[in-house]
Enzyme design. Structure first.
Site, PDB file in Angstrom:
ATOM      1  N   ASP A   1       0.829  -1.202   0.000  1.00 27.28           N
ATOM      2  CA  ASP A   1       0.000   0.000   0.000  1.00 27.28           C
ATOM      3  C   ASP A   1       0.862   1.250   0.000  1.00 27.28           C
ATOM      4  O   ASP A   1       2.078   1.187  -0.119  1.00 27.28           O
ATOM      5  CB  ASP A   1      -1.020  -0.018   1.146  1.00 27.28           C
ATOM      6  CG  ASP A   1      -0.371  -0.334   2.457  1.00 27.28           C
ATOM      7  OD1 ASP A   1       0.596   0.368   2.790  1.00 27.28           O
ATOM      8  OD2 ASP A   1      -0.802  -1.284   3.130  1.00 27.28           O
TER       9      ASP A   1
ATOM     10  N   LYS B   1      -4.837   2.608   0.134  1.00 24.63           N
ATOM     11  CA  LYS B   1      -4.912   2.863   1.573  1.00 24.63           C
ATOM     12  C   LYS B   1      -4.425   4.237   2.003  1.00 24.63           C
ATOM     13  O   LYS B   1      -4.029   4.410   3.144  1.00 24.63           O
ATOM     14  CB  LYS B   1      -4.130   1.822   2.385  1.00 24.63           C
ATOM     15  CG  LYS B   1      -4.897   0.566   2.701  1.00 24.63           C
ATOM     16  CD  LYS B   1      -5.463   0.682   4.097  1.00 24.63           C
ATOM     17  CE  LYS B   1      -6.142  -0.584   4.536  1.00 24.63           C
ATOM     18  NZ  LYS B   1      -5.329  -1.385   5.418  1.00 24.63           N
TER      19      LYS B   1
ATOM     20  N   MET C   1      -1.474   8.727  12.647  1.00 24.38           N
ATOM     21  CA  MET C   1      -2.637   9.180  11.862  1.00 24.38           C
ATOM     22  C   MET C   1      -3.254  10.443  12.474  1.00 24.38           C
ATOM     23  O   MET C   1      -4.446  10.504  12.742  1.00 24.38           O
ATOM     24  CB  MET C   1      -3.701   8.063  11.826  1.00 24.38           C
ATOM     25  CG  MET C   1      -3.191   6.807  11.147  1.00 24.38           C
ATOM     26  SD  MET C   1      -4.300   5.406  11.320  1.00 24.38           S
ATOM     27  CE  MET C   1      -3.786   4.742  12.893  1.00 24.38           C
TER      28      MET C   1
HETATM   29  N1  SAH Z   1       1.839  -0.088  10.911  1.00 19.02           N
HETATM   30  C1  SAH Z   1       2.399   1.246  10.817  1.00 19.02           C
HETATM   31  C2  SAH Z   1       1.394   2.316  11.113  1.00 19.02           C
HETATM   32  C3  SAH Z   1       0.264   2.401  10.156  1.00 19.02           C
HETATM   33  S1  SAH Z   1      -0.846   3.698  10.512  1.00 19.02           S
HETATM   34  C4  SAH Z   1       3.597   1.346  11.744  1.00 19.02           C
HETATM   35  O1  SAH Z   1       3.833   0.448  12.577  1.00 19.02           O
HETATM   36  O2  SAH Z   1       4.342   2.309  11.628  1.00 19.02           O
HETATM   37  C5  SAH Z   1      -0.251   4.991   9.478  1.00 19.02           C
HETATM   38  C6  SAH Z   1       0.423   6.068  10.290  1.00 19.02           C
HETATM   39  O3  SAH Z   1       1.747   5.693  10.610  1.00 19.02           O
HETATM   40  C7  SAH Z   1       0.589   7.354   9.549  1.00 19.02           C
HETATM   41  O4  SAH Z   1      -0.593   8.118   9.587  1.00 19.02           O
HETATM   42  C8  SAH Z   1       1.692   8.019  10.335  1.00 19.02           C
HETATM   43  O5  SAH Z   1       1.190   8.587  11.524  1.00 19.02           O
HETATM   44  C9  SAH Z   1       2.534   6.857  10.737  1.00 19.02           C
HETATM   45  N2  SAH Z   1       3.703   6.714   9.843  1.00 19.02           N
HETATM   46  C10 SAH Z   1       4.029   5.648   9.115  1.00 19.02           C
HETATM   47  N3  SAH Z   1       5.198   5.848   8.448  1.00 19.02           N
HETATM   48  C11 SAH Z   1       5.623   7.072   8.803  1.00 19.02           C
HETATM   49  C12 SAH Z   1       6.753   7.866   8.456  1.00 19.02           C
HETATM   50  N4  SAH Z   1       7.692   7.431   7.621  1.00 19.02           N
HETATM   51  N5  SAH Z   1       6.866   9.111   8.989  1.00 19.02           N
HETATM   52  C13 SAH Z   1       5.936   9.564   9.844  1.00 19.02           C
HETATM   53  N6  SAH Z   1       4.853   8.864  10.186  1.00 19.02           N
HETATM   54  C14 SAH Z   1       4.685   7.634   9.690  1.00 19.02           C
END
Ligand code: SAH
Length: 465
Positions: free
Chosen positions: A248, A270, A383
């Site tokens: 995604d 997504k 998020m």
């Molecule tokens: N499973 C993922 C989270 C998914 S929810 C994890 O463990 O990281 C999606 C959220 O993750 C985004 O809205 C943001 O808040 C955060 N996120 C994911 N990658 C990111 C990145 N490179 N920089 C900042 N926030 C990130």
């Protein structure tokens, strides 16, 4: 190919090691591992070397080398720091057609020690014919990282079933295909992850069903927050194995590009408002490809079990009896915190950390704010870009100080990372002006203050404040 790689049985073979220092110690480890009987001769012998040789049943003579020392030896290793002595030993051995290795002097050797990746009983030897030990070591590091440390178990497993499979499948080509399926498929994965009993059962089943197409499986893999260097070895290995990849928007293109070249890639969207394929559709796609006998990779941003709906996807697979594995990834909170120079906990400032979703449902956030205002707790909001004004307002309304430091990390761990720091009562205006792009993460708590102190350790940390 001037040097012929041979796997020689050295169990109980007599080996002479001349030299008693660090260089000799480095050599002796491999010799002892092979079960050789080592005799060390040197006027001075390093304590660690002496201990390992004696413990392995070898002999140590603390005196100068004598010609008779090489009698009845299969291999002689010269590791002294006297060039003339090394040369003398080499000449003696050559005259007697004995195998001889002089450390770091390929011209005096008739055998060289390759770099070894040891997955007992599986051994991979790499040699540059003495031209560049550094190059062979680099290559070894690459191989080490792609071959699971449990690969030896796979070789042991194959040894146990070798005869049974030979009896059950007489035709050699068919037997080879069977083993390829077994070792690369769910059975192999089970052995690698230590689930030996399940592997035994599945192999028995496969032997009975021999001839039918292999069963598919699904790997739910955390791809980390963005920087490809943050992938785990296991993630990388499964990325090389899978024939179908579902990914995604959160998975960086550079990471998708690291999957097997001929894999079918399916984008399932997504972004917040772009559900290219709804969750139910993703579940169905995984099932569909696994049922067709494919190895399917579901790549998730960060960690699959942290705000990743990973649980739902595998629940569906489990219910349908599809084998699967889940591989953890570095979650955005740890990735962003490290790359931004903000420790999530600290002895003086934060004794705990909470990971919270800031996702708005029907325009509001259903959180128990009272549990998020402890000044000694760091709170990380995933998020949370749209919900930022609500988060700041509610935290203050429930008692968190207006001056509490807060940071927003934009596209953390990637080359585009930007970090903005402020405090609860001024942050909304600051972020409105900066117009950050998703994904972003919020870190709230006193630990954010430490960034100015720690930032200089990482030269690549941008300084937007
Ligand atoms: N499973 C993922 C989270 C998914 S929810 C994890 O463990 O990281 C999606 C959220 O993750 C985004 O809205 C943001 O808040 C955060 N996120 C994911 N990658 C990111 C990145 N490179 N920089 C900042 N926030 C990130």
């Amino acid at each position: 190919m001037r040097y012929l790689p041979l796997a020689v049985d050295f169990l109980d073979q007599a080996v002479l090691l001349v030299g008693g220092g660090e260089v000799a110690l480095r050599k002796v480890r491999q010799l002892i591992k092979s079960g050789a009987r080592v005799t060390v001769v040197a006027p001075e012998v390093n304590a660690a070397l002496r201990a390992s040789v004696l413990e392995s049943g070898g002999t140590v003579y603390q005196r100068a080398f004598e010609e008779a020392d090489i009698d009845a030896k299969r291999l002689v290793v010269a590791a002294t720091d006297t060039p003339s002595l090394n040369q003398h030993i080499s000449a003696l051995c050559h005259a007697r057609h004995l195998l001889v290795n002089v450390v770091d002097q390929p011209d005096l050797c008739n055998v060289i020690f390759p770099a070894v990746v040891d997955r007992e009983p599986l051994t991979i030897a790499i040699s540059s014919g003495g031209s560049s030990p550094v190059l062979t070591r680099m290559l070894r590091a690459r191989i080490e990282s792609t071959i699971s440390s449990n690969y030896g178990n796979l070789a042991d497993f194959a040894a146990v079933y070798r005869t049974a499979v030979k009896q059950a499948i007489a035709e050699p080509a068919q037997r080879r295909h069977f083993w390829e399926d077994v070792l690369q498929g769910p059975v192999g994965e089970m052995v690698l992850s230590g689930r030996r009993e399940e592997a035994d059962a599945l192999l028995a089943e496969a032997l009975q069903e021999n001839g039918k197409p292999s069963r598919g499986e699904v790997y739910l893999v955390g791809a980390g927050p963005g920087d490809p260097d943050l992938l785990t070895f296991k993630a990388y290995r499964l990325m090389q194995k899978a024939e179908v990849v579902l990914y995604d928007r959160l998975v960086a293109p550079s990471i998708v590009a690291m999957c097997r070249v001929d894999a079918e890639r399916i984008y399932v969207g997504k972004a917040k408002s772009d559900h290219a394929v709804p969750q139910q559709g993703i579940n169905e796609l995984l099932l569909h490809h696994a049922r067709a006998g494919k190895r399917v990779l579901r790549l998730k941003g960060g960690d699959p079990f942290i705000f990743g709906r990973g649980g739902e996807e595998i629940e569906h697979l489990a219910a349908q009896g599809i084998p699967f594995q889940v591989v953890p990834g570095i979650t955005a909170a740890s990735g962003c915190a490290c790359y931004a120079g903000i420790p999530l906990t600290h002895r003086d400032y934060a004794q705990s950390v909470r990971f919270v979703t800031g996702h708005l449902k029907d325009g509001s956030m259903d959180l128990d704010w009272r549990t998020l205002v402890n000044p000694e707790q760091t709170v990380v909001f995933y998020m949370s870009l749209t919900g930022l004004p609500t988060i700041c307002r509610q935290l203050m309304a429930h008692g968190r100080a207006a001056g509490t430091p807060i940071a927003l990390v934009e596209q953390g761990t990637t080359a585009n990372q930007r970090v903005f720091c402020g405090q609860l009562d001024n942050f909304v205006a600051m972020i409105a002006a900066a117009k950050p792009r998703a994904p972003t993460l919020l870190i709230v708590g006193e630990v954010v203050k430490l960034r100015s102190r720690l930032a200089w350790f990482g030269a690549d940390i941008p300084q937007q404040e």
